[in-house]
Design a protein around this motif. Sequence first.
Motif, PDB file in Angstrom:
ATOM      1  N   PHE A 102       0.813  -1.221   0.000  1.00 34.80           N
ATOM      2  CA  PHE A 102       0.000   0.000   0.000  1.00 34.80           C
ATOM      3  C   PHE A 102       0.847   1.272   0.000  1.00 34.80           C
ATOM      4  N   GLY A 191      -0.579   1.918  -9.461  1.00 35.49           N
ATOM      5  CA  GLY A 191      -1.215   2.599  -8.336  1.00 35.49           C
ATOM      6  C   GLY A 191      -0.841   4.065  -8.219  1.00 35.49           C
ATOM      7  N   ILE A 194      -3.470   7.293  -9.487  1.00 38.10           N
ATOM      8  CA  ILE A 194      -4.459   7.987  -8.656  1.00 38.10           C
ATOM      9  C   ILE A 194      -3.792   9.065  -7.811  1.00 38.10           C
ATOM     10  N   TYR A 195      -2.632   8.746  -7.240  1.00 33.07           N
ATOM     11  CA  TYR A 195      -1.972   9.718  -6.368  1.00 33.07           C
ATOM     12  C   TYR A 195      -1.372  10.871  -7.165  1.00 33.07           C
ATOM     13  N   THR A 232      -7.320  11.228  -0.437  1.00 37.78           N
ATOM     14  CA  THR A 232      -7.219  10.133  -1.413  1.00 37.78           C
ATOM     15  C   THR A 232      -6.613   8.894  -0.767  1.00 37.78           C
ATOM     16  N   ILE A 233      -5.593   9.089   0.062  1.00 36.84           N
ATOM     17  CA  ILE A 233      -4.970   7.962   0.754  1.00 36.84           C
ATOM     18  C   ILE A 233      -5.975   7.268   1.662  1.00 36.84           C
ATOM     19  N   MET A 236      -8.471   5.228  -0.451  1.00 33.95           N
ATOM     20  CA  MET A 236      -7.831   4.030  -0.979  1.00 33.95           C
ATOM     21  C   MET A 236      -7.576   3.006   0.122  1.00 33.95           C
ATOM     22  N   MET A 239     -10.865   1.245   0.887  1.00 33.42           N
ATOM     23  CA  MET A 239     -11.173   0.268  -0.164  1.00 33.42           C
ATOM     24  C   MET A 239     -10.273  -0.960  -0.045  1.00 33.42           C
ATOM     25  N   GLN A 240      -9.011  -0.728   0.328  1.00 36.06           N
ATOM     26  CA  GLN A 240      -8.090  -1.849   0.502  1.00 36.06           C
ATOM     27  C   GLN A 240      -8.508  -2.724   1.680  1.00 36.06           C
TER      28      GLN A 240
END
Length: 315
Positions: A102, A191, A194-195, A232-233, A236, A239-240
């Motif tokens: 992650f 990944g 998105i960031y 955003t983190i 995510m 969701m993870q």
Amino acid sequence: MDRSLAPSKSLPAIKRRQAKGIWKDYQLYMLLILPIAYFILFKYVPMYGAAIAFQDYSIFKGVTGSEWIGLENFRELFKMEQFYVVVRNTLMLNFLDLIVSFPAPIILALLLNELRVAWFKKTAQTLLYLPHFISWIIIGGLVYQMFANNGGLVNNVVTSLGFDSIPFLTEKNHWLLVYLGTGIWQSAGWGTIIYLAAMTGINKDLYEAADVDGAGRLKKMWHITLPGIRPTIIVMLIMQLGHIMTIGFERPFVMGNTLVMDYAEVISTFVYKAGLQSAQFSLATAMGLFQALVGLFFVVISNTIAKRFGEQGIW
């Protein structure tokens, strides 16, 4: 005029304005047809099959003709020793992926964001994205070519230097390191998208003010970039956590072998073996439903915790 009647009289006008707005942007609404059809056909319609978990299912009788047995499949599932092994392995692998994999795209995105040479940045991004598009079957072949005990590239170098070969794929702990490392290599680059997109929304004036104050790159990362992408983190991460009980089939199936089954046997491979190889459809469906409910639990809990700490969450 009675004011209480005003909203009801204006309702047709509101509907006309809404219809006009939809017609004006009808191309955008047409783009929703395929995604909506996808979710209906492949997400909602298959929910009908969850009834198999509560039946003594027979492929000849179908869902409507099979006998209902209530929670018997779940009782049988919870009595199996293998059930607890696959749940433990799934949680362990996903938790380690969460810890190791992650943060990887976040760190990578921070580094890419600091690159100032445009052509080098684009080239680096392209090379980092490529592993995402490689099939796990091909990746599995590459892993065996690299780390096999006999004939693997790495062990050939190790033995040529006079050392004993390292059991990368036949010893559990070494296999776990290869499993996690391969996952980072395959997913970290993709990944970052998105960031990096989230970083474009950060106010550039903050960086200019930091330059005036004499802040270096590390301080700007820590005090501007990271706080800027924190929502955003969090999303995510939630969701993870929702997928903590969900693990892809290809990766453990391709990379696993009989010598490391204590770690490599997970829920997805169990469902495949029970459902397709052994034709225990009811048992496999019960496992899948249990997996989905646990995932939902983790999503709700993590979202609630995020809201308690003042973050946005996903709803």
